[in-house]
Design an enzyme around this catalytic site. Structure first.
Site, PDB file in Angstrom:
ATOM      1  N   CYS C 125       0.851  -1.190   0.000  1.00  0.00           N
ATOM      2  CA  CYS C 125       0.000   0.000   0.000  1.00  0.00           C
ATOM      3  C   CYS C 125       0.884   1.236   0.000  1.00  0.00           C
ATOM      4  O   CYS C 125       1.891   1.282   0.700  1.00  0.00           O
ATOM      5  CB  CYS C 125      -0.860   0.053   1.260  1.00  0.00           C
ATOM      6  SG  CYS C 125      -2.048  -1.272   1.364  1.00  0.00           S
ATOM      7  N   GLY C 211       1.202  -9.569 -14.958  1.00  0.00           N
ATOM      8  CA  GLY C 211       1.158 -10.328 -16.205  1.00  0.00           C
ATOM      9  C   GLY C 211       2.479 -11.003 -16.525  1.00  0.00           C
ATOM     10  O   GLY C 211       3.494 -10.781 -15.851  1.00  0.00           O
TER      11      GLY C 211
HETATM   12  C1  LIG Z   1      -6.626  -4.939 -11.437  1.00  0.00           C
HETATM   13  C2  LIG Z   1      -5.748  -5.372 -10.315  1.00  0.00           C
HETATM   14  C3  LIG Z   1      -6.049  -5.013  -9.002  1.00  0.00           C
HETATM   15  C4  LIG Z   1      -5.253  -5.408  -7.948  1.00  0.00           C
HETATM   16  N1  LIG Z   1      -5.578  -5.069  -6.661  1.00  0.00           N
HETATM   17  C5  LIG Z   1      -4.826  -5.524  -5.616  1.00  0.00           C
HETATM   18  C6  LIG Z   1      -5.193  -5.283  -4.276  1.00  0.00           C
HETATM   19  O1  LIG Z   1      -6.203  -4.636  -3.981  1.00  0.00           O
HETATM   20  N2  LIG Z   1      -4.400  -5.775  -3.285  1.00  0.00           N
HETATM   21  C7  LIG Z   1      -3.278  -6.513  -3.549  1.00  0.00           C
HETATM   22  O2  LIG Z   1      -2.617  -6.951  -2.617  1.00  0.00           O
HETATM   23  N3  LIG Z   1      -2.911  -6.770  -4.816  1.00  0.00           N
HETATM   24  C8  LIG Z   1      -3.655  -6.299  -5.856  1.00  0.00           C
HETATM   25  N4  LIG Z   1      -3.288  -6.593  -7.151  1.00  0.00           N
HETATM   26  C9  LIG Z   1      -2.087  -7.393  -7.385  1.00  0.00           C
HETATM   27  C10 LIG Z   1      -2.451  -8.852  -7.651  1.00  0.00           C
HETATM   28  O3  LIG Z   1      -3.082  -9.415  -6.540  1.00  0.00           O
HETATM   29  C11 LIG Z   1      -1.205  -9.657  -8.009  1.00  0.00           C
HETATM   30  O4  LIG Z   1      -0.357  -9.732  -6.877  1.00  0.00           O
HETATM   31  C12 LIG Z   1      -0.429  -9.025  -9.149  1.00  0.00           C
HETATM   32  O5  LIG Z   1      -1.330  -8.587 -10.129  1.00  0.00           O
HETATM   33  C13 LIG Z   1       0.588  -9.974  -9.806  1.00  0.00           C
HETATM   34  O6  LIG Z   1       0.016 -11.162 -10.229  1.00  0.00           O
HETATM   35  P1  LIG Z   1      -0.606 -11.424 -11.704  1.00  0.00           P
HETATM   36  O7  LIG Z   1       0.481 -11.148 -12.683  1.00  0.00           O
HETATM   37  O8  LIG Z   1      -1.076 -12.826 -11.634  1.00  0.00           O
HETATM   38  O9  LIG Z   1      -1.735 -10.468 -11.870  1.00  0.00           O
HETATM   39  C14 LIG Z   1      -4.090  -6.182  -8.208  1.00  0.00           C
HETATM   40  C15 LIG Z   1      -3.775  -6.535  -9.527  1.00  0.00           C
HETATM   41  C16 LIG Z   1      -4.581  -6.146 -10.581  1.00  0.00           C
HETATM   42  C17 LIG Z   1      -4.208  -6.534 -11.976  1.00  0.00           C
END
Ligand SMILES: Cc1cc2nc3c(=O)[nH]c(=O)nc-3n(C[C@H](O)[C@H](O)[C@H](O)COP(=O)(O)O)c2cc1C
Ligand SMILES: Cc1cc2nc3c(=O)[nH]c(=O)nc-3n(C[C@H](O)[C@H](O)[C@H](O)COP(=O)(O)OP(=O)(O)OC[C@H]3O[C@@H](n4cnc5c(N)ncnc54)[C@H](O)[C@@H]3O)c2cc1C
Ligand SMILES: Cc1cc2nc3c(=O)[nH]c(=O)nc-3n(C[C@H](O)[C@H](O)[C@H](O)COP(=O)(O)OP(=O)(O)OC[C@H]3O[C@@H](n4cnc5c(N)ncnc54)[C@H](O)[C@@H]3O)c2cc1C
Ligand SMILES: Cc1cc2nc3c(=O)[nH]c(=O)nc-3n(C[C@H](O)[C@H](O)[C@H](O)COP(=O)(O)O)c2cc1C
Ligand code: FES
Ligand code: FES
Lengths: 274, 229, 274, 229
Positions: C125, C211
């Site tokens: 955060c 991603g």
């Molecule tokens: C649209 C979006 C919103 C997200 N909101 C949060 C969130 O509120 N809290 C959090 O800890 N991570 C948040 N993330 C991070 C994801 O939980 C994850 O850790 C990050 O996207 C990496 O993984 P991925 O490549 O599978 O998306 C968010 C990611 C995306 C794409």
């Protein structure tokens, strides 16, 4: 139409710099290095290094992980090489080492070569003593290397940092006035695994990620720090659109690595379109 | 040197795809063993020329991963790159396995043109892949299908050879016939023209670049032990 | 065929966890959350947050930059929401805040809810007081939040770190035995610029990159730390092959974010192929 | 709900591409204003249905960037997503600009089917783009070409409207005719089904998701000032 740019002491005929490790000793024959504002040699170390065992490359989504391992001819052979070297453009020698003394020795011994216009300190070299951490991992280690190097040369120093350097703010603030520019960044520590065998793909297990995959991260740092600092961008600049973004974000010059490997004529597109 | 975007014409043979583009200018034509890099959006891949037809370049590509399994319709092509086979020796044994057929076929074509006799042995993993042979301008003299290996077809007495194929095949060949020959090697590449030092293999004079000092090496230059880990 | 996995106290029916911020309050209707080993809610903060102004998304090579800005209903409304919530699977509540007290208050107030199986502390955060640095930026700040939180709840704590967290080694070593698992990583600070206008694309200027673009970087850390630590991988797991690589690298569980956004049926492929 | 890979049939009209796939099952058919997400290797993009033909879905896609300028031959399609236009009001004014023609055309088709009279005004930037109209099952009643704007064609007196087009056009419409109507909005999306909160726009009840609460909004719900920065 990108024209000449000025860092501090150095003026480049255009903002495009061929990146260290992607144009040999500024002598790669197929890349038209004369068209670049500058070319950076492979990182030179005190002793020759044979580099890591193959495989040394693996492609990942929109990126490339390499583990060349600083294969280079070493300081002595490089001095020989320089004696009858015709440089194609502004020449920047990349310097690597494991200690402040290594860096100081190399820049001192190369200080007398008129054809060298500047040094780029590669602070992402792995430090074998501390288990492969980069030599410039935080404010203290970076400062020690910069202090030793500044004392040992009269040429401009570019400082190339790893993206995971700790206390970046403090480093930039403290050293801004003493160095020519900061190069943000070297590759990101990365690896790949073969999903069939379960084994790391690279002979050295880990390497560094380059290419467009990383540009949004690098761009964020350039945008954040470019108001107060003299920055050269490095990381993912492999399309003319991405190059424009970095200029707009305030980078004074752009290093091109993977972009040249993928297309030796990339510089011609940059000169035409950016 | 070619650096230009071409539409690729493709014939899908199941296991292999025969691909061509061109014609290209005389001065951009390759020698047997040389290769071209195909680039499309952040991926750049080496492929050896398999034969020529009216200055069109033909490639034989084996489906092994993302790029080869869905070859783009259009790519930017760079080349020819690399050091060719010596195409001047009489009674050469040509040994190929799998996709290694490409540069060997081109070499066979060149030797044929020069009226230099040769013997070509080719190995395949499956009989159904042999459909590929119908598309070649020159055919192997003998073909093996696994479990028979192409190295099982070698005459006892060592001969001068030019070979390309999977490392275990090359290793088998080397252990049977020794170092009197040339082999074309593969390694992962990013540039293809000597700038990145990414494609090295261990030789008696240190790490050498497959794209620049190779892909064709004298068998005696290679550190066979290290090569096949 | 991925079966049940155990972190420390928590057992999940399979290693796939729907990532925070990509499945609403573990109530996204189109993603079959019941098929996941666990689902993490959007990050909950003390007060409701309307989030950042649009545009909030921009795609980059093999990646996605988002700047949602922790839009969420806030603690009080979330408690209401929980009163008649039917959880689809193991429920992990993501907790955010600007100070150790914020984190402690939220986990304390939610501690009595039986349907919550664990908390995930989102230490990425932004801290408004220190100019947007992440709240868990180094060993000291992370430790303060973990101390306060561990005192305030009896439920397992997952600790989700930013990739640029400083002193990561020290954090992992010191806190390994006290927390349920570390989640490596949240998104990478990143941005994009429109090359035509020269302006940042996102309303909030900066966001976080997720991603496949980033998976080689995340994989490198998982491989490096998985022998000594209980790790959940997060970052770029958007194909079944990438998922396999992370299992092979030693991750105990995998968080899926962008992969679910791109294909709500991705979990079905994972269950079949990994 | 559809989540399936389709080959796309494409007709390139220069500025626009008309694209279709299908047929799809009855239960996956959309309402006017609904959209589908097209996914291909790390890119997912929303497109509104423009009309139906024997359960095939037709789209009108304007070339504005990488995806729309080289639409893949095969995509995974999800949908229909989003809240449709009310297709039940008589004497509706349909106002479209540019690629906004797609959902408005579909609405016109639906109104025609139900014998509900309407007036459709469409605006284009260039006369040569009007070739598109030849491909539509229903045609606009009037067309403007820049420098004339579609909002220059509006009768003085405010009418009930359904509109889709560039934000400046919608803003012009709103400032001339006020809030008695519906507009379909666009915002960058990643999921398209409400999970990411990425596609929000400012409304009187806070940020609302274009993909879930929209893309069709009552004009009165929107914060017009903030919308058009
Ligand atoms: C649209 C979006 C919103 C997200 N909101 C949060 C969130 O509120 N809290 C959090 O800890 N991570 C948040 N993330 C991070 C994801 O939980 C994850 O850790 C990050 O996207 C990496 O993984 P991925 O490549 O599978 O998306 C968010 C990611 C995306 C794409
Ligand atoms: C000089 C040279 C000439 C070649 N000529 C031909 C040819 O004529 N026909 C042909 O079918 N193939 C040829 N190859 C191999 C071809 O480049 C690879 O098969 C291709 O890059 C695989 O790409 P992919 O995305 O389909 O699979 P990837 O997922 O990249 O790879 C699939 C498998 O192949 C291995 N691999 C990938 N790249 C290479 C490489 N460069 N060398 C060796 N192994 C690799 C990987 O380890 C993996 O196991 C040549 C390679 C070189 C170096
Ligand atoms: C619900 C919905 C329905 C749509 N229906 C259609 C349609 O029927 N036909 C059509 O041609 N287009 C439609 N669009 C817009 C279409 O999705 C974008 O034009 C497309 O995503 C652009 O992709 P690109 O890679 O070609 O260009 P990009 O490089 O992504 O974008 C080019 C330009 O378009 C803007 N842009 C990108 N994505 C969006 C977006 N989602 N909304 C608004 N602006 C955007 C960018 O700011 C940039 O200026 C729709 C969008 C939404 C949200
Ligand atoms: C094959 C390869 C070799 C490299 N060798 C070096 C090196 O010796 N010294 C160095 O400072 N950086 C080296 N780099 C990093 C590049 O100079 C550059 O900073 C990095 O690749 C990011 O930029 P790019 O995405 O444009 O490639 C190397 C990169 C690659 C791809
Ligand atoms: S591929 Fe770059 S040196 Fe060979
Ligand atoms: S695009 Fe994800 S919520 Fe709308």
């Amino acid at each position: 139409m990108a024209g000449a740019v000025r860092l501090k002491k150095l003026t480049l005929k255009n903002p495009f710099i061929a990146s260290s490790g992607t144009c040999g000793y500024a002598d790669a024959d197929l890349i038209p290095l004369d068209k670049f504002g500058a070319a950076v040699t492979k990182t030179i170390t005190l002793l020759p290094r044979q580099g890591n065992r193959p495989p040394r490359l693996v492609e990942t989504p929109a990126g490339l992980v390499n583990s060349i391992g600083l294969q280079n001819m070493g300081l002595e052979a490089f001095k020989q090489f320089l004696t009858d070297f015709k440089k194609p453009t502004t020449l920047i020698v990349s310097v690597g080492g494991e200690s402040p003394e290594d860096f100081a020795t190399i820049v001192e011994e190369l200080n007398t070569y008129d054809l060298i216009d500047a040094f780029e300190l590669n602070l992402s070299c792995p430090n074998v003593k501390t288990g492969g951490e980069v030599v410039g991992k935080d404010y203290v280690t970076v400062s020690n290397i910069l202090e030793a190097s500044l004392k040992s040369t009269t040429k401009p120093l570019l400082v190339k940092l790893s993206p995971f350097t700790e206390q970046l703010d403090k480093i930039l603030q403290h050293w801004e006035s003493k160095v020519e520019a900061f190069v943000l960044f070297n590759t990101f520590p990365a690896m790949d695994i073969d999903p069939r065998s379960g084994k790391p793909v690279l002979g050295a297990v880990s390497g560094g990620l380059s290419g467009p995959a990383i540009y949004p991260i690098v761009l964020n740092s350039i945008y954040k720090y470019s108001k107060a600092h003299t920055l050269v961008a490095s990381g993912g600049i492999a399309t003319t659109d991405i190059a424009k973004k970095f200029i707009m974000a305030g980078a004074r010059a752009l290093e091109i690595g993977t972009g040249n490997l993928w297309n030796p004529a990339f510089i011609e597109m940059l000169l035409k379109e950016v | 040197m070619l650096n230009e975007t071409f539409k690729l014409e493709k014939t899908d043979l199941g296991h292999y795809v025969v691909v061509f583009f061109g014609p290209v200018a005389e001065e951009n034509l390759p020698q047997p063993g040389q290769f071209y890099m195909f680039y499309k959006e952040y991926v750049k891949k080496p492929f050896s020329v398999a034969f020529l037809k009216e200055n069109r370049l033909f490639f034989i590509i084996k489906k092994v991963g993302p790029f080869t399994s869905s070859i783009p319709d259009e790519v930017r092509v760079e080349g020819p790159y690399g050091k060719p086979f010596p195409a001047v020796v009489t009674n050469t044994f040509l040994i190929s396995g799998g996709a290694g057929i490409a540069p060997i076929c081109f070499l066979a074509e060149k030797l044929t043109e020069q009226n230099l006799p040769f013997t070509w042995l080719h190995g395949e993993s499956k009989a159904e892949n042999l459909i590929l042979l119908d598309y070649l301008p020159v055919k192997p003299n003998k073909v093996s299908v696994e479990p028979t290996l192409v190295t099982d077809l070698l005459p006892k007495e060592a001969q001068f050879y030019c070979a390309c194929g999977p490392k275990p095949m090359l290793k088998g060949l080397h252990s049977k016939w020794g170092t009197n020959g040339f082999v074309s090697l593969e390694e992962r590449m990013s540039c293809g023209f000597g700038a990145c030092y990414g494609c090295v293999i261990p030789t008696t004079s240190g790490y050498q670049r497959v794209c620049k000092e190779g892909p064709v090496f004298e068998a005696g230059e290679l550190l066979w032990q290290e090569l096949c880990v």
